[in-house]
Motif scaffolding. Structure first.
Motif, PDB file in Angstrom:
ATOM      1  N   PRO A   9       9.290  12.873  -4.411  1.00  0.00           N
ATOM      2  CA  PRO A   9       8.167  12.579  -3.521  1.00  0.00           C
ATOM      3  C   PRO A   9       8.673  12.492  -2.085  1.00  0.00           C
ATOM      4  CG  PRO A   9       8.431  10.873  -5.222  1.00  0.00           C
ATOM      5  CD  PRO A   9       9.677  11.694  -5.203  1.00  0.00           C
ATOM      6  N   TYR A  11       7.491  11.871   1.983  1.00  0.00           N
ATOM      7  CA  TYR A  11       6.498  11.591   3.011  1.00  0.00           C
ATOM      8  C   TYR A  11       7.241  11.428   4.336  1.00  0.00           C
ATOM      9  CZ  TYR A  11       2.751   9.293   5.565  1.00  0.00           C
ATOM     10  OH  TYR A  11       1.810   8.967   6.507  1.00  0.00           O
ATOM     11  N   GLU A  13       9.819  13.130   5.662  1.00  0.00           N
ATOM     12  CA  GLU A  13      11.260  13.054   5.378  1.00  0.00           C
ATOM     13  C   GLU A  13      12.020  14.216   6.015  1.00  0.00           C
ATOM     14  OE1 GLU A  13      12.647  10.548   4.033  1.00  0.00           O
ATOM     15  OE2 GLU A  13      11.286   9.603   2.606  1.00  0.00           O
ATOM     16  N   ASP A  48       3.798  14.587   0.259  1.00  0.00           N
ATOM     17  CA  ASP A  48       2.667  13.667   0.189  1.00  0.00           C
ATOM     18  C   ASP A  48       1.943  13.608   1.543  1.00  0.00           C
ATOM     19  OD1 ASP A  48       0.937  11.698  -0.502  1.00  0.00           O
ATOM     20  OD2 ASP A  48       2.412  10.086  -0.622  1.00  0.00           O
ATOM     21  N   ALA A 100      13.553  10.741  -1.774  1.00  0.00           N
ATOM     22  CA  ALA A 100      14.135  11.750  -0.891  1.00  0.00           C
ATOM     23  C   ALA A 100      15.260  11.183  -0.025  1.00  0.00           C
ATOM     24  CB  ALA A 100      13.051  12.325   0.001  1.00  0.00           C
ATOM     25  N   ASP A 101      15.316   9.859   0.103  1.00  0.00           N
ATOM     26  CA  ASP A 101      16.267   9.279   1.065  1.00  0.00           C
ATOM     27  C   ASP A 101      17.655   9.028   0.479  1.00  0.00           C
ATOM     28  OD1 ASP A 101      15.730   7.229  -0.598  1.00  0.00           O
ATOM     29  OD2 ASP A 101      14.798   5.929   0.887  1.00  0.00           O
ATOM     30  N   GLN A 103      18.496   6.993  -1.688  1.00  0.00           N
ATOM     31  CA  GLN A 103      18.733   5.620  -2.142  1.00  0.00           C
ATOM     32  C   GLN A 103      18.766   5.599  -3.665  1.00  0.00           C
ATOM     33  OE1 GLN A 103      15.721   3.350   0.151  1.00  0.00           O
ATOM     34  NE2 GLN A 103      17.461   2.096   0.730  1.00  0.00           N
ATOM     35  N   THR A 211      12.229   3.762   6.360  1.00  0.00           N
ATOM     36  CA  THR A 211      11.452   3.357   5.191  1.00  0.00           C
ATOM     37  C   THR A 211       9.975   3.247   5.561  1.00  0.00           C
ATOM     38  OG1 THR A 211      11.090   1.643   3.554  1.00  0.00           O
ATOM     39  CG2 THR A 211      11.963   0.928   5.676  1.00  0.00           C
ATOM     40  N   LYS A 212       9.121   3.472   4.569  1.00  0.00           N
ATOM     41  CA  LYS A 212       7.682   3.374   4.818  1.00  0.00           C
ATOM     42  C   LYS A 212       7.171   1.973   4.485  1.00  0.00           C
ATOM     43  CE  LYS A 212       8.433   7.656   5.163  1.00  0.00           C
ATOM     44  NZ  LYS A 212       9.770   8.196   4.924  1.00  0.00           N
TER      45      LYS A 212
HETATM   46  N1  UDP Z   1       6.878   8.243  -0.277  1.00  0.00           N
HETATM   47  C1  UDP Z   1       5.786   9.035  -0.608  1.00  0.00           C
HETATM   48  N2  UDP Z   1       4.551   8.666  -0.164  1.00  0.00           N
HETATM   49  C2  UDP Z   1       4.353   7.538   0.575  1.00  0.00           C
HETATM   50  C3  UDP Z   1       5.470   6.734   0.873  1.00  0.00           C
HETATM   51  C4  UDP Z   1       6.716   7.107   0.431  1.00  0.00           C
HETATM   52  O1  UDP Z   1       5.928  10.055  -1.280  1.00  0.00           O
HETATM   53  O2  UDP Z   1       3.200   7.282   0.944  1.00  0.00           O
HETATM   54  C5  UDP Z   1       8.220   8.654  -0.740  1.00  0.00           C
HETATM   55  C6  UDP Z   1       9.283   8.686   0.353  1.00  0.00           C
HETATM   56  O3  UDP Z   1       9.296   9.917   1.019  1.00  0.00           O
HETATM   57  C7  UDP Z   1      10.550   8.439  -0.438  1.00  0.00           C
HETATM   58  C8  UDP Z   1      10.085   7.514  -1.552  1.00  0.00           C
HETATM   59  O4  UDP Z   1       8.680   7.694  -1.661  1.00  0.00           O
HETATM   60  O5  UDP Z   1      11.057   9.622  -1.010  1.00  0.00           O
HETATM   61  C9  UDP Z   1      10.446   6.074  -1.283  1.00  0.00           C
HETATM   62  O6  UDP Z   1      10.007   5.706   0.005  1.00  0.00           O
HETATM   63  P1  UDP Z   1      10.826   4.724   0.936  1.00  0.00           P
HETATM   64  O7  UDP Z   1      12.237   5.188   1.040  1.00  0.00           O
HETATM   65  O8  UDP Z   1      10.052   4.570   2.192  1.00  0.00           O
HETATM   66  O9  UDP Z   1      10.773   3.380   0.083  1.00  0.00           O
HETATM   67  P2  UDP Z   1      11.949   2.340  -0.191  1.00  0.00           P
HETATM   68  O10 UDP Z   1      13.131   3.100  -0.687  1.00  0.00           O
HETATM   69  O11 UDP Z   1      12.194   1.689   1.107  1.00  0.00           O
HETATM   70  O12 UDP Z   1      11.384   1.447  -1.246  1.00  0.00           O
END
Ligand code: UDP
Ligand code: MG
Length: 321
Positions: A9, A11, A13, A48, A100-101, A103, A211-212
């Motif tokens: 997923p 968003y 990125e 997304d 995608a990040d 993590q 991060t989102k």
């Molecule tokens: N993502 C998405 N739609 C959204 C928000 C996030 O597809 O509305 C994806 C984002 O691109 C990433 C993953 O979900 O690949 C996790 O997002 P993020 O790294 O912001 O979350 P965290 O790792 O901080 O929980």
């Protein structure tokens, strides 16, 4: 040769796409030259509704590399919808979701495949353990969240569980059948059962981009998780109702007795008003909780699609589902 689909997923990125692609290619190579069973890889990017160059970069990759497929949403539908779109269109024998990040380190995948190949498990889920202590408030909320949500699940969600997991085809099929529109994947994974292996790894920072999530959106995500998967808040207000009814009967009896023995002073009158306001507040809070469930029922009853795609790399992919 078997096939493994990696659902990613994305968003906004743009900083990550190329970095991630490079890493994924390295992992795909390792999976191709394994001993025993070899795997070809399908990279299924779900855009997304990104507002930056994410889709542009993905399309460029898809032009040069036929392992790359993509679905691009008509707007931002959220990660849950993106994962669902991925599940519905994945063609692999094994399917994994990863952020995608990076993590969710792609480098863990070969080991996760080994575990599945061992035959004792149907899925391998990554669980991150934190290197250094997290913010106290953050961990407190996380603990509370897991405690409430786990009450409604046959198996506990492990603390630190990610959406990052590798699954056999059968599991993906079951997930697709769970068509609720208020989705909470971590709960769904536990609800469906099967034999899952928790795979621990040390948390890593985002490789690039931002991060989102912030505290507010995380808090809302937790509340949503609870409301989507648990009726614990309803049980709580039911219990509260019983306690308050008993207490008010005692209070009324006490007031009658006091009244018989002397006059009710202004102090007691004020106190009474205070109690009434407090109880009214509690009633509104309870109505709010019930209202939240009603709104979820309302959303479910509309049976709207989980996502709408504007374009896909393959015309056989589901554009609305
Ligand atoms: N993502 C998405 N739609 C959204 C928000 C996030 O597809 O509305 C994806 C984002 O691109 C990433 C993953 O979900 O690949 C996790 O997002 P993020 O790294 O912001 O979350 P965290 O790792 O901080 O929980
Ligand atoms: Mg992240």
């Amino acid at each position: 040769m078997k096939k493994i689909t990696l659902i990613i997923p994305c968003y906004n990125e743009e900083e990550m796409i190329h970095l991630l692609y490079k890493e994924l290619c390295a992992v795909a190579k390792k999976l191709e030259i394994r001993e025993n069973v070899q795997y070809e890889t399908e990279l299924l990017f779900i855009d997304d509704g990104s507002k930056d160059r994410t889709l542009k970069f993905i399309k460029e990759l898809a032009m040069d590399d036929d392992r790359v497929e993509y679905i691009s949403f008509s707007r931002n539908f959220g990660k849950e919808a993106a994962m669902y779109a991925g599940f519905c269109n994945a063609t692999g024998d094994y399917v994994a979701v990863l952020d995608a990040d990076m993590q969710d380190p792609p480098s863990l995948l070969p080991e996760m495949v080994n575990i599945l190949e061992g035959g004792d498990y149907d899925s391998v889920a990554a669980r991150r353990v934190h290197k250094e202590g997290r913010h106290v408030i953050h961990s407190c909320f996380a603990k509370m969240f897991y405690k409430i949500i786990n009450k409604s699940l046959p198996e506990d969600i492990m603390e630190g569980a990610r959406d990052f997991r590798l699954m056999k085809r059968e599991i993906v099929q079951v997930i697709i059948e769970m068509k609720e529109s208020n989705r909470f994947s971590k709960g769904i994974f536990e609800w469906i059962g099967f034999r899952n292996c928790w795979y621990e790894y040390e948390s890593v920072e985002r490789a690039a981009g931002t991060t989102k999530w912030n505290f507010r959106s995380l808090f809302r995500y937790s509340l949503d998780g609870i409301f989507n998967f648990s009726s614990a808040p309803l049980n709580l207000i039911f219990g509260m109702g019983i306690i308050f009814v008993i207490n008010s009967i005692v209070l009324i009896a006490a007031i009658i007795i006091i009244n018989l023995t002397g006059s009710v002073s202004l102090y007691e009158f004020g106190l009474l008003i205070g109690i009434i306001i407090l109880f009214n507040g509690l009633q509104l809070l309870c109505l709010g909780i019930i209202g939240h469930y009603i709104s979820k029922i309302y959303q479910e009853s509309k049976h709207r699609p989980h996502y709408v795609a504007r374009e896909t790399s393959d015309e056989n992919m589901k554009k609305i589902f």
